[in-house]
Design an enzyme around this catalytic site. Structure first.
Site, PDB file in Angstrom:
ATOM      1  N   SER A  23      -7.912   6.780  19.808  1.00 16.96           N
ATOM      2  CA  SER A  23      -6.801   7.036  18.617  1.00 16.96           C
ATOM      3  C   SER A  23      -7.496   6.708  17.522  1.00 16.96           C
ATOM      4  CB  SER A  23      -5.648   6.530  19.056  1.00 16.96           C
ATOM      5  OG  SER A  23      -5.469   4.999  18.828  1.00 16.96           O
ATOM      6  N   GLN A  51     -16.134  30.915  23.114  1.00 20.65           N
ATOM      7  CA  GLN A  51     -16.388  29.755  23.742  1.00 20.65           C
ATOM      8  C   GLN A  51     -16.108  28.432  23.115  1.00 20.65           C
ATOM      9  OE1 GLN A  51     -20.636  28.790  24.755  1.00 20.65           O
ATOM     10  NE2 GLN A  51     -19.908  28.529  27.026  1.00 20.65           N
ATOM     11  N   SER A  96      -9.788  38.568  10.265  1.00 20.82           N
ATOM     12  CA  SER A  96      -9.563  39.711  11.299  1.00 20.82           C
ATOM     13  C   SER A  96      -9.857  41.244  10.936  1.00 20.82           C
ATOM     14  CB  SER A  96      -7.910  39.539  11.420  1.00 20.82           C
ATOM     15  OG  SER A  96      -7.392  40.730  12.136  1.00 20.82           O
ATOM     16  N   ARG A 108      -8.122  43.523  11.461  1.00 20.66           N
ATOM     17  CA  ARG A 108      -6.689  44.224  11.145  1.00 20.66           C
ATOM     18  C   ARG A 108      -6.891  44.532   9.681  1.00 20.66           C
ATOM     19  NH1 ARG A 108      -1.446  41.879  13.264  1.00 20.66           N
ATOM     20  NH2 ARG A 108      -0.902  44.203  12.602  1.00 20.66           N
ATOM     21  N   HIS A 161     -16.232  15.264  20.993  1.00 20.22           N
ATOM     22  CA  HIS A 161     -16.230  15.670  22.428  1.00 20.22           C
ATOM     23  C   HIS A 161     -16.956  17.206  22.363  1.00 20.22           C
ATOM     24  CE1 HIS A 161     -14.525  16.910  26.303  1.00 20.22           C
ATOM     25  NE2 HIS A 161     -13.919  17.886  25.820  1.00 20.22           N
ATOM     26  N   ARG A 197     -21.587  20.679  24.332  1.00 20.96           N
ATOM     27  CA  ARG A 197     -22.239  21.582  23.677  1.00 20.96           C
ATOM     28  C   ARG A 197     -23.657  21.517  23.475  1.00 20.96           C
ATOM     29  NH1 ARG A 197     -20.715  24.885  27.393  1.00 20.96           N
ATOM     30  NH2 ARG A 197     -18.406  24.986  27.477  1.00 20.96           N
TER      31      ARG A 197
END
Length: 236
Positions: A57, A77, A102, A104, A195, A200
């Site tokens: 934490s 990914q 986006s 859009r 992480h 990766r």
């Protein structure tokens, strides 16, 4: 803030950050109403203890914000780390944020990732995913040119649809998706970033996302050298 180029057109930009290794230390020491003003050897040992024993934490009190520009196959990914961040190892990390451009709303010139002749890889011998060694230059040349032709065809049809008055959110269906660059903001705790890096930067990760992870590591390492040395020890 600092920026690193990745692949041929992509980049990683460190937009902002909150905290240093000292932030991790003081988040842990508050349990005893203590505070360090400068990072000492004792504080380094505390960070080592926290990472070793899984007391994670305190690492979530340091935050990093990135702007990324990468092919959609890398972006999707990467997204898995946002989806899973509230659950992995029971951390309850809810500090992730993700905002993406986006088509859009925008019709800027699409940019595509096209591997060069020497960058095409063979399928792996003993796995259903990943890749093997580089293919012969001539085979790479063939598929580079075929991909370029495919992208050009999609662009032509996309622009024709827009010219006919088709809305952008439907015209984008003509664009070859996986190689198209997209732009997004990713804000995450130091623990989540570590992480992502631990996963990766591994040798069996897809090479393209490895390249982005290496850039993330180079941008973050000067800010959190001790924490990353403990959270991603094989890579720092």
């Amino acid at each position: 803030m600092a920026m690193m180029k990745v692949l041929n057109e992509g980049y990683v930009r460190l937009v902002d950050h909150m905290g240093t290794d000292l932030t991790v230390v003081n988040a842990a020491r508050v349990s005893y109403a203590k505070e360090s003003l400068e990072l000492s050897d004792r504080d380094v040992r505390l960070i080592q203890f926290l990472a070793r024993e899984g007391h994670t934490s305190p690492f979530r009190h340091a935050i990093l914000q990135f702007e990324l520009y990468a092919p959609l196959m890398v972006c999707r990914q990467w997204w898995k780390y946002v989806v899973g961040s509230a659950h992995y190892e029971g951390t309850g990390d809810s500090l992730e944020a993700w905002n993406e451009s986006s088509r859009r709303y925008i019709t800027e010139e699409p940019v595509f990732y096209i591997p060069q002749q020497h960058e095409w890889r063979s399928k792996p011998e003993n796995s259903k995913q990943g890749s093997g060694d580089a293919v012969a230059w001539e085979l790479g040349e063939k598929h580079m040119r075929e991909l370029m032709e495919y992208v050009e065809l999609g662009l032509t049809k996309y622009e024709a649809a827009l010219a006919d008055g088709i809305c952008a959110e439907q015209a984008r269906l003509f664009l070859p998706a996986y190689g198209m660059y997209v732009r997004w903001y990713w804000t995450a705790s130091l623990q989540s970033v570590a992480h992502f890096l631990a996963q990766r930067l591994e040798h069996d990760a897809q090479k393209e996302i490895q390249d982005y992870a290496k850039a993330i590591l180079e941008l973050v390492k000067p800010i959190f050298p001790v924490s990353l040395d403990q959270l991603v020890p094989s890579q720092v």
